[in-house]
Design a protein around this motif. Structure first.
Motif, PDB file in Angstrom:
ATOM      1  N   LYS A 256       0.857  -1.196   0.000  1.00  7.98           N
ATOM      2  CA  LYS A 256       0.000   0.000   0.000  1.00  7.98           C
ATOM      3  C   LYS A 256       0.889   1.241   0.000  1.00  7.98           C
ATOM      4  CE  LYS A 256      -2.044  -1.469   3.846  1.00  7.98           C
ATOM      5  NZ  LYS A 256      -1.872  -2.906   3.880  1.00  7.98           N
ATOM      6  N   GLN A 257       0.288   2.346  -0.456  1.00  4.46           N
ATOM      7  CA  GLN A 257       0.992   3.631  -0.349  1.00  4.46           C
ATOM      8  C   GLN A 257       0.744   4.109   1.085  1.00  4.46           C
ATOM      9  OE1 GLN A 257      -0.833   7.276  -1.697  1.00  4.46           O
ATOM     10  NE2 GLN A 257       0.682   7.354  -3.327  1.00  4.46           N
ATOM     11  N   CYS A 258       1.606   3.695   2.001  1.00  5.80           N
ATOM     12  CA  CYS A 258       1.305   3.912   3.414  1.00  5.80           C
ATOM     13  C   CYS A 258       1.284   5.400   3.762  1.00  5.80           C
ATOM     14  CB  CYS A 258       2.345   3.190   4.264  1.00  5.80           C
ATOM     15  SG  CYS A 258       1.811   3.007   5.966  1.00  5.80           S
ATOM     16  N   THR A 259       0.308   5.798   4.543  1.00  5.21           N
ATOM     17  CA  THR A 259       0.078   7.200   4.960  1.00  5.21           C
ATOM     18  C   THR A 259       0.078   8.164   3.773  1.00  5.21           C
ATOM     19  OG1 THR A 259       2.390   7.783   5.387  1.00  5.21           O
ATOM     20  CG2 THR A 259       1.195   6.820   7.214  1.00  5.21           C
ATOM     21  N   GLY A 331       7.361   2.742  -2.337  1.00  2.36           N
ATOM     22  CA  GLY A 331       8.082   1.656  -1.675  1.00  2.36           C
ATOM     23  C   GLY A 331       7.336   1.040  -0.515  1.00  2.36           C
ATOM     24  N   GLY A 332       6.063   1.439  -0.334  1.00  2.00           N
ATOM     25  CA  GLY A 332       5.237   0.832   0.722  1.00  2.00           C
ATOM     26  C   GLY A 332       5.528   1.427   2.091  1.00  2.00           C
ATOM     27  N   CYS A 333       5.355   0.607   3.103  1.00  3.30           N
ATOM     28  CA  CYS A 333       5.384   1.069   4.495  1.00  3.30           C
ATOM     29  C   CYS A 333       6.803   0.966   5.073  1.00  3.30           C
ATOM     30  CB  CYS A 333       4.423   0.210   5.315  1.00  3.30           C
ATOM     31  SG  CYS A 333       4.433   0.594   7.062  1.00  3.30           S
ATOM     32  N   ARG A 334       7.322   2.086   5.567  1.00  7.38           N
ATOM     33  CA  ARG A 334       8.673   2.097   6.182  1.00  7.38           C
ATOM     34  C   ARG A 334       8.664   1.315   7.496  1.00  7.38           C
ATOM     35  NH1 ARG A 334      11.190   1.342   3.352  1.00  7.38           N
ATOM     36  NH2 ARG A 334       9.404   1.059   2.080  1.00  7.38           N
ATOM     37  N   PRO A 349       8.170  -5.622   2.533  1.00 10.68           N
ATOM     38  CA  PRO A 349       8.105  -7.049   2.195  1.00 10.68           C
ATOM     39  C   PRO A 349       6.751  -7.495   1.647  1.00 10.68           C
ATOM     40  CG  PRO A 349       8.151  -6.735   4.559  1.00 10.68           C
ATOM     41  CD  PRO A 349       8.430  -5.405   3.956  1.00 10.68           C
ATOM     42  N   ALA A 350       5.739  -6.622   1.731  1.00  8.57           N
ATOM     43  CA  ALA A 350       4.465  -6.968   1.087  1.00  8.57           C
ATOM     44  C   ALA A 350       4.608  -7.017  -0.434  1.00  8.57           C
ATOM     45  CB  ALA A 350       3.392  -5.939   1.471  1.00  8.57           C
ATOM     46  N   CYS A 351       5.658  -6.396  -0.953  1.00  7.43           N
ATOM     47  CA  CYS A 351       5.864  -6.361  -2.408  1.00  7.43           C
ATOM     48  C   CYS A 351       6.484  -7.669  -2.889  1.00  7.43           C
ATOM     49  CB  CYS A 351       6.775  -5.195  -2.774  1.00  7.43           C
ATOM     50  SG  CYS A 351       7.095  -5.128  -4.540  1.00  7.43           S
ATOM     51  N   HIS A 352       5.950  -8.230  -3.966  1.00  4.45           N
ATOM     52  CA  HIS A 352       6.473  -9.507  -4.471  1.00  4.45           C
ATOM     53  C   HIS A 352       7.902  -9.359  -5.010  1.00  4.45           C
ATOM     54  CE1 HIS A 352       5.161  -7.583  -8.154  1.00  4.45           C
ATOM     55  NE2 HIS A 352       5.724  -8.525  -8.869  1.00  4.45           N
TER      56      HIS A 352
END
Ligand code: SF4
Ligand code: FES
Length: 387
Positions: A256-259, A331-334, A349-352
């Motif tokens: 996800k695009q976190c925050t 890059g998702g969630c830090r 790590p949610a990214c494949h």
């Protein structure tokens, strides 16, 4: 809606055009954690493991100044959160300052401390929206998850009063292996209390949720069932209830695009006044957080070291650095990257494409089929408690 803006709609890339480049635009939203005090002890609480004490909390006047500065740099929405924000006796004064600053106000509450009289007072001051969190809809289960007895009927009352008093209502339902079987009833509850929106969010595993991960994580099959239930309900309840569904990261292929992206759309402020780029940013090492009493909010937003640490794309490593989605999900969630890999600049790590993705998914597969261990409950003013 204020000025045609729905503050609860998911962000669109165009929303960020003004806040990312340059960062001269301020955050679109401010998350004000008024206190870490809370009568509930949810084992997935996103508050830090070390909770801030009441004697360090900002005063109502200090919150008021923070809200004025937030509005002046462009913020539209204010989420009054916690802990439990209604534990503040001066919530009325804090809310009045927010209304005076012209912010759209959302009270994020467990609802168990609210009376009709107090909610009427808050509505009279100008509260726009209430978000009621529910732990489960089956009372025995809800009581056990929250370590608080009798919450369900109180939440039903507060939800109904909210609508009777003309305010917007969201039901927030964090999902995990110990309440997931009741998802259809939770959706029915949202319809019954006339909510406009339901947020069904699979847990994010940092802070207390990371401590309790094995007790919370569902199997892939059960997660997939929730996807089907939500898709069916969305069709059936079109025009009745809006859905915001946060999927389970371990079974995702993309993050996800976190925050809304680090330092791009949200600023969180802790009870003691620390300004954070995300509400869990204190789980990351090496960051220092400015105090809103000591530095202007606009300066913190634009130039604060923590806000610039993972802003944009310059900090990225491979595979994010050369990925075509780097300005879509950033890059998702830090916080999740650090919790799993020990490196806050790693790919989520949610990214494949993450080298840690297989290990991340395997944990979930293994933990979710084992018997759940007892919860470790968050506890204000003491050591964590098991039960
Ligand atoms: Fe997003 Fe990075 Fe995965 Fe690309 S490699 S999809 S930028 S997390
Ligand atoms: Fe902190 Fe995602 S929770 S960046």
């Amino acid at each position: 809606l204020r000025d045609g803006v729905d503050p609860f709609a998911p962000p669109k890339p165009s929303d960020f055009a003004t806040s990312i480049q340059p960062f001269a635009g301020g955050p679109a939203g401010l998350l004000a954690e008024l206190t870490h005090r809370c009568p509930l002890q949810c084992p997935y609480c996103s508050n830090p493991l070390e909770l801030e004490k009441s004697n360090v909390e900002l005063t109502a006047a200090q919150w008021g100044e923070t809200f004025r500065q937030a509005a002046a740099i462009g913020a539209l929405q204010l989420h009054l959160s916690g802990g439990e924000p209604t534990a503040r006796r001066d919530l009325e004064e804090i809310l009045a300052a927010a209304v005076e600053a012209g912010l759209y106000t959302n009270l994020v509450t467990s609802a168990v401390l609210l009376t009709r009289e107090r909610l009427e007072r808050l509505a009279g001051i100008g509260l726009d929206h209430v978000q009621v969190s529910i732990q489960d809809i089956v009372p025995e289960s809800a009581d056990r998850i929250s370590a608080y007895d009798g919450g369900v009927p109180k939440k039903r009352d507060v939800a109904r009063w909210t609508r009777e008093l003309g305010m917007g209502l969201t039901i927030n339902a964090p999902m995990h292996r110990q309440n997931i079987a009741h998802l259809p009833q939770i959706i029915d509850f949202a319809v019954e209390v006339d909510a406009q929106r339901i947020e069904i969010a699979h847990i994010q595993y940092y802070a207390w949720a990371q401590v309790n991960r094995a007790a919370l994580i569902p199997t892939r099959e059960i997660f997939m069932e929730t996807v089907g239930i939500v898709e069916d309900a969305k069709k059936r309840l079109q025009g009745v209830l809006n859905f915001d569904f946060v999927i389970h990261d371990h079974y995702a292929t993309r993050p996800k695009q976190c925050t809304g992206g680090w330092g791009r759309s949200i600023m969180a402020v802790t009870p003691s006044g620390k300004a954070l780029p995300c509400h869990a940013a204190q789980t990351l090492p090496g960051l220092t957080f400015d105090d809103v009493r000591e530095r202007a909010l606009g300066d913190i937003w634009r130039n604060g070291a923590a806000f610039n640490a993972y802003r944009g794309t310059d900090w990225m490593k491979e595979p994010c650095r050369s990925c075509e989605r780097r300005e879509i999900d950033y890059g998702g969630c830090r916080c999740q990257a650090f919790a799993v890999t020990g490196d806050a600049a790693a790919t989520d790590p949610a990214c494949h494409l993450s080298p840690d993705h297989a290990r991340f998914a395997a944990w979930a597969e293994t933990e979710s089929i084992a018997a759940p261990p007892p919860f470790v409950y968050r506890r204000y003013g003491g050591a964590p408690q098991g039960a």
